[in-house]
Design an enzyme around this catalytic site. Sequence first.
Site, PDB file in Angstrom:
ATOM      1  N   ASP A  94       0.823  -1.204   0.000  1.00 11.31           N
ATOM      2  CA  ASP A  94       0.000   0.000   0.000  1.00 11.31           C
ATOM      3  C   ASP A  94       0.863   1.263   0.000  1.00 11.31           C
ATOM      4  OD1 ASP A  94      -2.831   0.957   0.389  1.00 11.31           O
ATOM      5  OD2 ASP A  94      -1.947   1.870   2.177  1.00 11.31           O
ATOM      6  N   GLU A 128      14.021 -14.336   1.066  1.00 10.23           N
ATOM      7  CA  GLU A 128      14.366 -15.385   2.039  1.00 10.23           C
ATOM      8  C   GLU A 128      13.435 -16.588   1.886  1.00 10.23           C
ATOM      9  OE1 GLU A 128      13.843 -13.726   5.996  1.00 10.23           O
ATOM     10  OE2 GLU A 128      15.211 -12.062   5.566  1.00 10.23           O
TER      11      GLU A 128
HETATM   12  C1  GLC Z   1      -4.161   3.087  -0.707  1.00  8.10           C
HETATM   13  C2  GLC Z   1      -5.380   2.205  -0.740  1.00  8.10           C
HETATM   14  C3  GLC Z   1      -6.565   3.038  -0.362  1.00  8.10           C
HETATM   15  C4  GLC Z   1      -6.352   3.548   1.040  1.00  8.10           C
HETATM   16  C5  GLC Z   1      -5.050   4.332   1.133  1.00  8.10           C
HETATM   17  C6  GLC Z   1      -4.659   4.579   2.545  1.00  8.10           C
HETATM   18  O1  GLC Z   1      -4.206   4.055  -1.687  1.00  8.10           O
HETATM   19  O2  GLC Z   1      -5.516   1.607  -1.989  1.00  8.10           O
HETATM   20  O3  GLC Z   1      -7.756   2.313  -0.453  1.00  8.10           O
HETATM   21  O4  GLC Z   1      -7.429   4.369   1.420  1.00  8.10           O
HETATM   22  O5  GLC Z   1      -3.987   3.623   0.566  1.00  8.10           O
HETATM   23  O6  GLC Z   1      -4.244   3.389   3.150  1.00  8.10           O
END
Ligand code: GLC
Length: 538
Positions: free
Chosen positions: A201, A255
């Site tokens: 993310d 790993e």
């Molecule tokens: C990313 C995710 C989104 C989320 C954001 C904060 O962009 O795809 O859905 O709200 O990160 O974590």
Amino acid sequence: MSADAWWKNGIVYQIYPRSFQDSDGDGIGDLRGIRNRLDHLIELGVDAVWISPIYPSPMADFGYDISDYCDIDLRFGTLADFDALAAEARARGLKLVLDFVPNHTSDQHPWFMESRASRSNPKRDWYLWRDPAPDGGPPNNWLSNFGGPAWTFDAHTGQYYCHSFLKEQPDLNWRNPEVREAMYDVLRFWLRRGVDGFRIDVLYHLVKDDQFRDNPPNPDFVAGGDPAHRLLPVYTTDRPEMQDIIIEMRRVVDEFSDPQSTRVLIGELYLPLARLMAYYGRTEDGLLQGVQLPFNFQLLAAKWQAAEIDHIVRNYEAALPQGAAPNWVLGNHDKPRIASRVGQERARLAAMLLLSLRGTPTLYYGDEIGLTDVPIPPEEVQDPFEKNDPGKGLGRDPQRTPMQWSGTAPNAGFTTGTPWLRLGGDWEHRNVESQAGDPASMLALYRRLIALRRREPALHEGSHEPLDAGADVMAYARSAGTRRLVVLLNFGTSEKPISIDLVPAGGVVLASTHAHRSGIVAGALILEPLEGVIVSRA
Ligand code: GLC
Ligand code: MG
């Protein structure tokens, strides 16, 4: 087969777990639900499933605010349910990719509760705490991606903490080696449980400027647009320190790689092309050391025209570092759905594009049945992005509505209870069950295209050569060995005759977006309006 084949030559399918399949009637999708629907993924023909976050969460941002990285939220099930899903996926040949959210925790995570307890707490430096500006306001001008400042004042200790998203999502301090080790141990926890990789993310957000300098104004900002775009995120994203972090992360997953199968990192990166390429990492001993698949989101924003898309593909191919694996994305849980952006007919062409380009395709659940954005009335809005700044169309609920399985079961077979978000009004005819039996359906097209991609090395691992087929038609060849396939996509609304230099008479049509086309090309090929075809030499 090479150990990389599954993520290089295969297809990834994204599940937004709240909306895929509910198994216990609480109106929220869950892990048992996913397990019950594995048949659909097998019949579709995908190779790997990426599941958006399933960890314990107060759900301020629907799972992207995590209070425990090493457990499962009760709404989704238990670790035992996870293990059962992982085992069954493995038994059926599906790889499992989890979401890794390293930039921020929930404000309910024990780490943050400790960090905010006192200025001298050992976890204080795990997050980004700063004194107020001389006027008592935030330490600098940084903005949250979800509206307002990226800083929230904590009266108890008299300092501000930084959050790139909601105030319930405090940013971790990735300069702190303990944070890095703790987060790498999270990766190891899931790798030991047999996970095949991670989608990372907002990877480009992890490190912030060590001097906390103000971001400069964005000269291209249009009034009324997303307020987070008022500034250029120069000091808050894509910092040089990221280049070492991706290498560290890669070493952790390596790993666990074995000779049969490598573990993969897929990075969420909304960056200009040249900067995106940097996330493949440095080359050492002839091998790229970073993220194997930095998500290529260019199709999410592209104007739907042959010339524009052709340009994007050529530039991307030309920019790839030596040895880099390309990838393409048409939709995700943050962006409007393809069928709504371009309409159902053009969405068929988009499917052919995605599944015939060189590079790993990622499908977003529901796109295979042409699911559209579902308008959500104000009183039913769930997404905090919309709630913070209503009416601007920032909300992401419309593209997160429940999967539509059946036209006869209550709630399209998604839940026996009340769905957490309303279903599309079209579920009685737009659903997996009804499309499975209809050769003209979107689902049938997806299945045909995926089957073709799987059986044709030219499509799943062949070379890419752009071709010129005149205005409104995008054309390219995909080749492996002596096999050469030509893909022709008519973005225009009139018929397009194709030169016999591109498709000689006698060519075999392997796939068309139009159900009735088939067989051998007699004479010159004439594309129908909005038709795409994949043709092989006689
Ligand atoms: C990313 C995710 C989104 C989320 C954001 C904060 O962009 O795809 O859905 O709200 O990160 O974590
Ligand atoms: Mg449920």
